[in-house]
Design a protein around this motif. Structure first.
Motif, mmCIF file in Angstrom:
data_model
loop_
_atom_site.group_PDB
_atom_site.id
_atom_site.type_symbol
_atom_site.label_atom_id
_atom_site.label_comp_id
_atom_site.label_asym_id
_atom_site.label_seq_id
_atom_site.Cartn_x
_atom_site.Cartn_y
_atom_site.Cartn_z
ATOM 1 N N LEU A 167 0.820 -1.215 0.000
ATOM 2 C CA LEU A 167 0.000 0.000 0.000
ATOM 3 C C LEU A 167 0.855 1.268 0.000
ATOM 4 O O LEU A 167 0.524 2.249 -0.659
ATOM 5 N N TYR A 199 1.982 2.420 -3.464
ATOM 6 C CA TYR A 199 1.034 3.127 -4.333
ATOM 7 C C TYR A 199 0.335 4.295 -3.651
ATOM 8 O O TYR A 199 -0.607 4.864 -4.206
ATOM 9 N N ASN A 200 0.751 4.609 -2.409
ATOM 10 C CA ASN A 200 0.116 5.698 -1.687
ATOM 11 C C ASN A 200 -1.373 5.459 -1.398
ATOM 12 O O ASN A 200 -2.193 6.370 -1.476
ATOM 13 N N ILE A 201 -1.722 4.226 -1.102
ATOM 14 C CA ILE A 201 -3.121 3.859 -0.865
ATOM 15 C C ILE A 201 -3.313 3.576 0.620
ATOM 16 O O ILE A 201 -2.427 3.012 1.262
ATOM 17 N N ASN A 202 -4.439 3.981 1.149
ATOM 18 C CA ASN A 202 -4.787 3.460 2.473
ATOM 19 C C ASN A 202 -6.245 3.005 2.490
ATOM 20 O O ASN A 202 -7.066 3.458 1.690
ATOM 21 N N TYR A 251 -11.427 2.687 0.016
ATOM 22 C CA TYR A 251 -10.064 2.756 -0.512
ATOM 23 C C TYR A 251 -9.728 4.190 -0.888
ATOM 24 O O TYR A 251 -10.476 4.821 -1.633
ATOM 25 N N ILE A 255 -6.781 6.862 -2.427
ATOM 26 C CA ILE A 255 -5.469 7.115 -3.035
ATOM 27 C C ILE A 255 -5.105 8.541 -2.689
ATOM 28 O O ILE A 255 -5.869 9.465 -2.969
ATOM 29 N N LYS A 256 -3.966 8.732 -2.080
ATOM 30 C CA LYS A 256 -3.524 10.050 -1.578
ATOM 31 C C LYS A 256 -4.659 10.718 -0.798
ATOM 32 O O LYS A 256 -4.986 11.887 -1.051
ATOM 33 N N TYR A 260 -4.992 -2.668 -8.347
ATOM 34 C CA TYR A 260 -4.668 -1.282 -8.656
ATOM 35 C C TYR A 260 -4.105 -1.275 -10.066
ATOM 36 O O TYR A 260 -3.005 -1.761 -10.302
ATOM 37 N N GLY A 318 -3.801 3.558 -12.053
ATOM 38 C CA GLY A 318 -4.381 4.601 -11.210
ATOM 39 C C GLY A 318 -5.810 4.351 -10.773
ATOM 40 O O GLY A 318 -6.401 5.152 -10.078
ATOM 41 N N LYS A 319 -6.399 3.215 -11.186
ATOM 42 C CA LYS A 319 -7.785 2.897 -10.803
ATOM 43 C C LYS A 319 -7.815 1.670 -9.898
ATOM 44 O O LYS A 319 -7.004 0.761 -10.045
ATOM 45 N N ILE A 320 -8.818 1.642 -9.006
ATOM 46 C CA ILE A 320 -8.997 0.475 -8.141
ATOM 47 C C ILE A 320 -10.202 -0.315 -8.629
ATOM 48 O O ILE A 320 -11.300 0.230 -8.763
#
Ligand code: ZN
Ligand code: ZN
Length: 339
Positions: free
Chosen positions: A13, A16-19, A54, A56-57, A272, A275-277
């Motif tokens: 995570l 990709y800068n995901i939390n 989810y 992203i940033k 991921y 750029g899309k989940i």
């Protein structure tokens, strides 16, 4: 390095800068945990997942709402992380959470894990049907039959059959469909759901029998299984999360003095991509082998493990010593092997 159990996930995570924020139902309360350790992380005891968000940033980009209420999760770490701790190697004192990446001064690895954890055990076998298409199928059948009935009714009661009658067929058909919907809903229930219920009951009985027959400790088995699934999925480039939707089948066999268990599960894998989940529901199989030798026993708190060859401190999730590359013992009783 995060807690041992979260290691692979957090590495992925972070990249990709995901939390991910997960909501749990615990005793009629909604609690949450976040993969970012600086956000809210409630202790969860026997919680059921109800939502995952989810980011992203820090921007919400994707939500999942379907989870199996028969699967329970426990994550207890709060009191552990806020504990004062002194490095036995260099004497530095701080909160234990500052030591998650190892001692900032002497770089000793700590191998900290949850005080108590349950990464997803299936404890209940009551019947749950996740049949979202059922109502749509029922409405479709209902409408089709109603249109046919309306057509025959008009065809045989009027002397001519023209455009005006075709319109009438649709109007009568739709009105009839609305009236009959509930009737079809119940009839379909008997035809469609009856066999599914019977099938599910049989599968449940098989799983209950599996646990009784093998006497395997359920919680540690499911913890080991999920630890290995995490390792498997997060080593693939674009997988960022997964959820077991249901454990479908468990089967054991013995080979070369080892006990093996084949697990079939319905699982949602979250990817991921560019750029899309996106998520996909799949069926997957995992083969687990029971280690007969003694495994590396991790306590629920700090574990400083020394390499048996060179004495360096070891990150247990790596499987090898950083310095001399000696293999270390397995962390778990159950490990995943190739089929
Ligand atoms: Zn130190
Ligand atoms: Zn070594």
């Amino acid at each position: 390095m995060p807690l041992v159990s979260d290691n692979f996930h957090q590495d992925k995570l972070k990249k990709y800068n995901i939390n991910i924020k997960t909501k749990y139902i615990v005793d009629n309360k909604i609690l949450e945990r976040n993969t970012d350790i600086n956000k809210i992380n409630d202790d969860i005891k026997k919680g059921i997942r109800c939502q995952k968000e989810y980011f992203i940033k820090d921007k919400l980009v994707h939500t999942e709402n379907i989870f199996d209420t028969r699967i329970e999760y426990t994550f207890i770490s709060k009191s552990l992380e806020n504990k004062d701790y002194q490095c036995p190697n260099c004497g530095m004192t701080s909160k234990l959470k500052d030591f998650l990446d190892g001692c900032p001064y002497c770089k000793t690895y700590y191998n900290i894990d949850y005080i108590e954890k349950d990464l997803g055990s299936k404890y209940h076998y009551d019947l749950i049907l996740q049949n979202t298409t059922y109502r749509i199928v029922t409405a479709f059948i209902d409408l089709l039959i109603s249109l046919l009935l309306a057509f025959f009714f008009i065809k045989f009661t009027s002397r001519t059959f023209n455009n005006y009658d075709i319109t009438k067929v649709f109007i009568y058909g739709i009105v009839l469909a609305l009236i009959l919907y509930y009737f079809f809903y119940v009839i379909d229930g008997y035809i469609v759901l009856g066999p599914i219920k019977k099938y599910k009951d049989r599968e449940n009985q098989k799983q209950i029998a599996f646990w009784e027959r093998t006497k395997i400790d359920k919680k540690s088995f499911f913890n080991n299984l999920n630890y290995e699934i995490r390792k498997k999925y997060y080593s693939q480039e674009n997988i960022i999360d997964y959820d077991i939707i249901d454990y479908l089948n468990l089967e054991e066999y013995t080979k070369d003095n080892h006990l093996f268990v084949r697990v079939k599960a319905s699982v949602r894998i979250v990817y991921y991509n560019n750029g899309k989940i996106v998520s996909k529901l799949v069926e997957d199989n995992y083969l687990l082998k029971r280690i007969n030798e003694k495994t590396l026993k991790l306590n629920s708190e700090v574990n400083i493990i020394k390499c048996h060859n060179c004495g360096a401190s070891i990150d247990a999730t790596k499987g090898k010593c950083d310095y001399c590359h000696s293999e270390i013992k397995y962390l778990q009783e159950w490990i995943m092997v190739e089929d």
